[in-house]
Write an enzyme that holds these catalytic residues in place. Structure first.
Site, PDB file in Angstrom:
ATOM      1  N   PHE A   1      -2.241   2.103   6.775  1.00  0.00           N
ATOM      2  CA  PHE A   1      -1.409   0.990   6.388  1.00  0.00           C
ATOM      3  C   PHE A   1      -0.527   1.079   5.360  1.00  0.00           C
ATOM      4  CE2 PHE A   1      -2.266  -3.425   4.838  1.00  0.00           C
ATOM      5  CZ  PHE A   1      -2.447  -4.244   6.020  1.00  0.00           C
TER       6      PHE A   1
ATOM      7  N   ARG B   1       0.672  -1.175   0.005  1.00  0.00           N
ATOM      8  CA  ARG B   1      -0.030  -0.053   0.074  1.00  0.00           C
ATOM      9  C   ARG B   1       0.789   1.397  -0.162  1.00  0.00           C
ATOM     10  NH1 ARG B   1      -5.469   1.633   0.777  1.00  0.00           N
ATOM     11  NH2 ARG B   1      -6.168  -0.339   0.559  1.00  0.00           N
TER      12      ARG B   1
ATOM     13  N   GLU C   1      -9.747   6.123   7.390  1.00  0.00           N
ATOM     14  CA  GLU C   1      -7.982   6.270   7.302  1.00  0.00           C
ATOM     15  C   GLU C   1      -7.515   7.707   6.450  1.00  0.00           C
ATOM     16  OE1 GLU C   1      -7.911   2.200   5.473  1.00  0.00           O
ATOM     17  OE2 GLU C   1      -6.104   1.962   6.588  1.00  0.00           O
TER      18      GLU C   1
END
Lengths: 761, 164, 261
Positions: free
Chosen positions: A345, A311, A715
């Site tokens: 992440f 990611r 997020e």
């Protein structure tokens, strides 16, 4: 309709009265035993012998277990089966659990755990990126490489080139509620697990393995967490498994919670990174070539490091069209805590690398960084579609409009001029301003995780009970889901009850992670609700000779032809007519496919966008700094609940700014984490939030077909905090001719060092 | 061997008497002995404020005080500030103004805020920041916590004026 | 935590008697001692709480005009009641956080002499007198290195007397996580000269910066400090800051304190 209303958190009335229960608040049955781990004191070595006599003899101790005492699988890894619950023949970091104490009280267990004498033959540990590269200590055979165009040739051909490097620190989650689990024995070897986890199914899976039972013997419940932030995606496994093993041994209920120090020492954190870059760009700041190397310390075990590092690569472009880019990612194995999921992440680290790159280019050319950003943005929707470095067309790009609007509402140009004026007049206090955008990909990159289930019951009195696979950690998921259900049935919110997430109600769930909670579970609940609504509509349509589509559910009433009933009456009628009032719902995200080895495909269903302008002031004599003002415009699509979404945006910004400014993790030369308490690790307090903080949501719906056209919001806002770091860099730039080369976290001392770097002739 | 102590407390208006080891921390007395679980354990080092209670009219972190030190004291926890049917204005404000997310810090936060507003019924934003410095929230970014306290202060002052 | 007995005497005499026991230890507000006990870095047999001693509570004015603070007085009380010495009240008002200030005591802080605590700088910077059950100790003689003081075993601080200066100010550069001083500088101007005491910085605990005192006694202005600096060699170097950084901050914070006094 409930959807889109700014309603309070579903349990707000319980929270404000202290009545909301977390794992540690649940009254335990008599005879409940308590657990604590004895931990490795060495970072790397062979485990020879443990003298645990004193532990066994300590007051209240019932049993002490080591690896050979474990009946079945000794593993708590969420991925590669490489993370023993208790160390076997080797230890890999300071804090690794090596033995388990079972005692009558929590304090007795902790007291006893310190009495173990562990004999370890120490071997040379790997701590730093350099250590790991030299030892070729890594996960996967070599670096992953994703590319688009030809970066090497484009660099050769570029008008200007520039190289640099950025260190990015990790981050402790510091969920206010530490990790905790309570396991109670059922009949026939069954286990009932109550866990503070984002991933009940994973807990179920690991507990079942550890007690040698099928998953059906283990039921996991999670009503709420006191914060998760990714830190409870896999890190709760050890506690639940330890409790289950202890329950199996003793036949008594067992509970475990980490003290704050243990929590910080044992559990994984955000991955720290070093990002090296070579940029090719023209005189106007267009980035024509980019070669990026990402190095990350994954710690001792794999955990979720591969998708995290992936990611980071997938966000190395952020919002910029990069025709020639090569991204190389090194996932390094180090003798530290196994780094884990943390809000974003890996995305935040990759994105920060790119924002730093754009900032560096702007500094080199003497241009306003915002102008360089805008010049490199992807083409907006409606224009020729450009692709990300991993081949996904960017079809929903709105950053040009969003940033233009934010620049206007935040008065960016005038304030930049005022900052320059201030800096010309003030030798000691320097101000800085930065506007940074966010483009964040929504979906789990492991495609099969993009599914969710729900179970909805309508009772004959018209009340509705539901469960879904998502977990509540403060983000307000339960309230959003209840709003969806209330809207589907056209009833008031108080008709809906959502109870604890439960693996016996909804099986095979994905973690509540990747910002996916309301996208996936909202759609699954909608499907279940619609099934029930259709059954009721069908029945009424027959009764009143109308088309089922003409049956209207709204404001607690149901209209069919001329007839008008309360929802409760319809529920009772359906029950009398022997119509099932229970249904499951299922959803899988469409249109995604991804090859992570090739680095090509469409990993994301859509992108979430946002931008922030931060203005800071720096004392150039000390490096002290503060955020004067932050303006945020964030894209939550057609928000399911604007109040909850704005809360996520505000909290995300502050957490992101904390990550990049004050939150510093320090390990000593022996690999011991020195920042393992709030007295040494600084998370933002009330006084650290921006003096002025203006947060708005972008007015626009999701182009993708999501639940009520909303967008994921968990997020992405964290990355708005990047603007704080770059505003500090901007302020330091005012001190001298050189690029400040500010690293993260920008603690006062490092800001001061950066001031000197900028000033040096 | 140490002597257990005979300790008397008044918690949320109710008299409690018990024998305890001198090392028993007040947060354990409340949570484990008296089943009052609103005050939470966050850090046990007096930094996070999740365990904040009021002792004889003063905010105290109950993780860094022995029950023995509180002998004879009047203690108020979040449970004693209001209940779901009769919320304190601060409780209403934290609910209505979204001054919470995960809620773990909320009991300590509100308990502290009741004293802040007693000490200073009309605090400026700066005074709220300073007065709430010992209570950490990891979720909200504090914006809505400050709004909640401001709203409660306005509400309480209006009620006071109306009563006068 | 190891177990212990707990005493709560109501007079200084009873406290002293209770402290005669083997490994008995005085307990103020416990804001430092309780965390120390939790980490099992201390294992007293008896804790003698000084909080119940009425004669050790409160703030008053001495006959010589000094501000006298009972040894068991908490920081919040000093902040509220030591208005006759504003810099001292302000120092107390910025220790820890509100809840810590409701428990922590001046006697506890000075007896512990944490190298990063605020009160040692105030006491040394003011040339305070530490009054114990047995004697009076000048601040210059009292502080003897980090966590070390002139107190004998079983001796307790009953009062601290602060002569009130013409001007004074305390500047704290906080270690943001703990709110202790990374560097704290206390500057006080008296008729007979200026005192500068620095906490948080030195491996030897709180100390007076003689050079700065001389310069400021001659000319009480920030510019009088131009060119003066301390070496980072003897400074604390830890995860929160290098010795060099602390030395640098000493000079900056001293100037700030003078400017703000």
């Amino acid at each position: 309709m409930s959807v889109a209303k700014p309603l309070p958190h579903d349990a707000a009335h319980l929270h404000v009265t202290g009545a909301a229960r977390y794992v540690d608040d649940i009254p335990t049955p008599a005879g409940t035993l308590h657990l604590a781990f004895g931990m490795s004191t060495a970072a790397c070595g062979t485990l020879n012998n443990m003298d645990l006599d004193a532990v066994r003899a300590a007051p209240g101790v019932v049993a002490v277990l080591t690896a050979p005492d474990l009946p079945f699988d000794n593993d708590v890894s969420p991925s590669a089966h490489d993370e023993p619950l208790l160390a076997t023949d080797a230890v890999h970091y300071v804090g690794q659990p090596v033995f388990l104490v079972i005692a009558e009280t929590h304090l007795q267990a902790r007291f006893a755990a310190r009495l173990g004498k562990i004999d370890i033959t120490e071997t040379k540990p790997v701590f730093t990126i350099e250590d790991a590269l030299a030892a070729n200590a890594r996960f996967e055979d070599g670096p992953r490489i994703y590319a688009q165009g030809d970066a090497a040739s484009a660099l050769d051909a570029a008008e200007n080139t520039l190289s640099g490097s950025l260190d990015i620190g990790g981050q402790e989650h510091f969920y206010l509620e530490g990790q905790a689990a309570l396991v109670q024995p059922g009949e026939n070897g069954d286990m009932h697990v109550i866990s503070s986890t984002q991933h009940p199914t994973e807990i179920q899976h690991k507990v079942a393995e550890a007690i040698g039972q099928p998953m059906h013997a283990v039921r996991v419940e999670t009503r709420r967490m006191g914060g998760g932030f990714g830190g409870k995606e896999s890190q709760g496994n050890a506690l639940a498994v330890a409790c289950a093993v202890a329950v199996r041994l003793t036949g008594q209920p067992c509970k475990m919670r980490y003290d704050r120090d243990d929590d910080m020492i044992i559990t994984g954190k955000r991955h720290d990174f070093r990002i090296d870059y070579d940029i090719g760009f023209d005189e106007e700041g267009h980035i024509t070539a980019l070669d990026v190397r990402q190095y990350t310390r994954c710690g001792w075990a794999l955990d979720l490091s591969l998708p995290v590092a992936d990611r980071a690569m997938l966000h190395a472009d952020n919002g910029y069209w990069l025709p020639n880019i090569r991204i190389e990612s090194h996932r390094l194995r180090t003798n530290t805590q196994s780094a884990t999921a943390f809000r974003g992440f890996g995305g935040p680290q990759g994105m920060l690398g790119m924002e730093r790159i754009v900032d560096h280019v702007a500094a080199e050319l003497g241009l306003d960084p915002l102008v360089v950003r805008q010049r490199n943005f992807y083409a907006s929707s409606g224009q020729e579609i450009q692709t990300t470095p991993y081949g996904q067309p960017v079809e929903d790009f709105i950053l040009d409009d969003l940033v233009a609007q934010l620049a206007k509402t935040s008065d960016y140009d005038a304030r930049r001029a005022a900052v320059a004026e201030w800096n010309a007049a003030n030798p000691v206090l320097k101000k800085g301003i930065a506007l940074t955008p966010v483009k964040f990909g929504i979906s789990f990159t492991l495609t099969h995780l993009n599914q969710a289930g729900a179970l909805v019951h309508v009772y004959s009195d018209g009340s509705i009970h539901l469960n879904h696979g998502g977990t509540e950690m403060g983000q307000g998921l339960f309230q959003k889901i209840a709003q969806v259900a209330a809207s589907r049935f056209g009833v008031a919110l108080d008709a809906i009850k959502i109870t604890a997430t439960d693996t016996a109600k909804v099986p095979n769930t994905s973690a509540t992670a990747a910002s996916s909670g309301s996208d996936l579970n909202g759609m699954a609940v909608k499907a279940a609700c619609d099934t029930l609504r259709d059954r009721m509509a069908e029945h009424l349509a027959q009764l009143h000779q109308c088309h089922p589509d003409a049956v209207v559910f709204a404001e607690g009433r149901v209209q069919a032809g001329e007839a008008d009933y309360s929802f409760a009456e319809v529920a009772a009628m359906a029950h009398q007519a022997r119509i099932s009032l229970s249904a499951t719902g299922f959803y899988k995200t469409p249109d995604i496919q991804w090859d992570r080895i090739k680095g090509h495909g469409r990993p994301f269903f859509y992108f979430a966008y946002g931008a922030a302008v931060t203005e800071v002031v720096v004392d150039t004599l000390t490096g002290e700094n503060r955020i004067l003002r932050a303006d945020v415009l964030h894209d939550a699509g057609a928000s399911l609940n604007p109040a909850l979404d704005i809360g996520q945006v505000e909290g995300g910004y502050v957490q992101g700014a904390g990550w990049l400014t004050t939150e510093e993790l320090v390990w000593d030369d022996a690999g011991r984490l020195r920042t393992h308490a709030p007295s040494t690790y600084k998370i933002p307090a009330c006084g650290d939030r921006p003096d002025i903080f203006n947060v708005s949501l972008w007015d626009g719906e999701n182009r993708a077909d999501t639940i009520y056209k909303s967008k994921a919001v968990g997020e992405p806002p964290l990355m708005l905090g990047i603007s704080a770091l770059l505003a500090l860099s901007d302020a330091v730039s005012a001190c001298g001719p050189n690029y400040p080369d500010l690293h993260a976290p920008a603690t006062a001392e490092s800001v001061l060092a950066s001031v000197h770097k900028a000033q040096d002739a | 061997m140490s002597k257990k102590m005979h300790i008397k407390l008044n918690v949320n208006g109710k008299d409690e008497e018990f024998l305890a080891e001198p090392r028993e921390l007040l947060i354990y007395t409340l949570r484990e002995r008296l089943n009052i679980t609103g005050p939470h354990i966050g850090c046990e080092t007096s930094h996070c404020g999740a365990c904040t209670v009021t002792i004889d009219g003063k905010s105290v972190k109950s993780c860094t005080m022995f029950a023995a030190q509180a002998d004879g004291a009047e203690i108020t926890t979040i449970e004693g500030i209001g209940n779901p049917d009769d919320l304190h204005p601060l409780q209403t404000a934290f609910k209505e103004h979204h001054g919470l997310q995960c809620g773990y810090c909320t009991p300590g936060m509100i308990t502290r805020a009741t004293k802040l507003l007693e000490e200073n019924p009309t605090p400026t934003e700066e005074e709220i920041r300073f007065g709430m410095a010992g209570n950490i929230c990891r979720c909200t970014g504090y914006q809505n916590i400050i709004k909640s306290i401001q709203a409660a202060a306005a509400e309480m002052n209006a009620a006071k004026e109306a009563a006068e | 935590m190891y177990n212990f007995d707990f005493e709560k005497p109501e007079s200084v005499a009873d406290a002293i008697a209770a402290l005669q026991g083997e490994e008995a230890q005085a307990l103020g507000g416990g804001q430092t001692l309780i965390p120390t006990l939790k980490q099992r870095l201390a294992s007293p047999s008896t804790l003698v709480s000084l909080k119940g001693i009425a004669e050790m509570q409160g703030v008053c004015m001495g006959d010589d005009g000094s501000v006298c603070i009972g040894g068991a007085t908490n920081h919040a009380t000093v902040a509220a009641e030591a208005g006759a010495y504003p810099a001292l009240a302000d120092t107390a008002a910025h220790i820890g956080d509100p809840a810590v200030r409701n428990r922590g005591t001046i006697g506890g802080s000075l007896a512990n002499n944490d190298p990063s605590a605020c009160y040692p700088a105030a006491a040394l910077g003011s040339g305070a007198t530490i009054v114990t059950n047995a004697r009076q100790i000048a601040a210059d003689d009292y502080f003897q290195g980090m966590f070390t003081t002139a107190l004998d075993e079983g001796e307790i601080i009953t009062e601290v007397r602060f002569p009130v200066p013409e001007k004074a100010n305390y500047q704290k550069f906080v270690q943001p996580a703990s709110r202790f001083a990374l560097v704290g500088v206390y500057v006080a101007k008296y008729a007979d000269g200026v005192r500068v005491a620095i906490t948080g910085a030195s491996n030897d605990g709180v100390f007076r910066w003689a050079e700065a005192e001389a310069a400021l006694s001659a000319n009480f202005s920030a510019s009088a400090l131009d060119g003066l600096s301390l070496s980072g060699d003897d400074m604390i170097s830890d995860l929160h800051g290098t010795g060099e950084y602390r030395a640098h901050l000493c000079a900056v914070m001293t100037k700030r304190a003078v400017a703000a006094a």
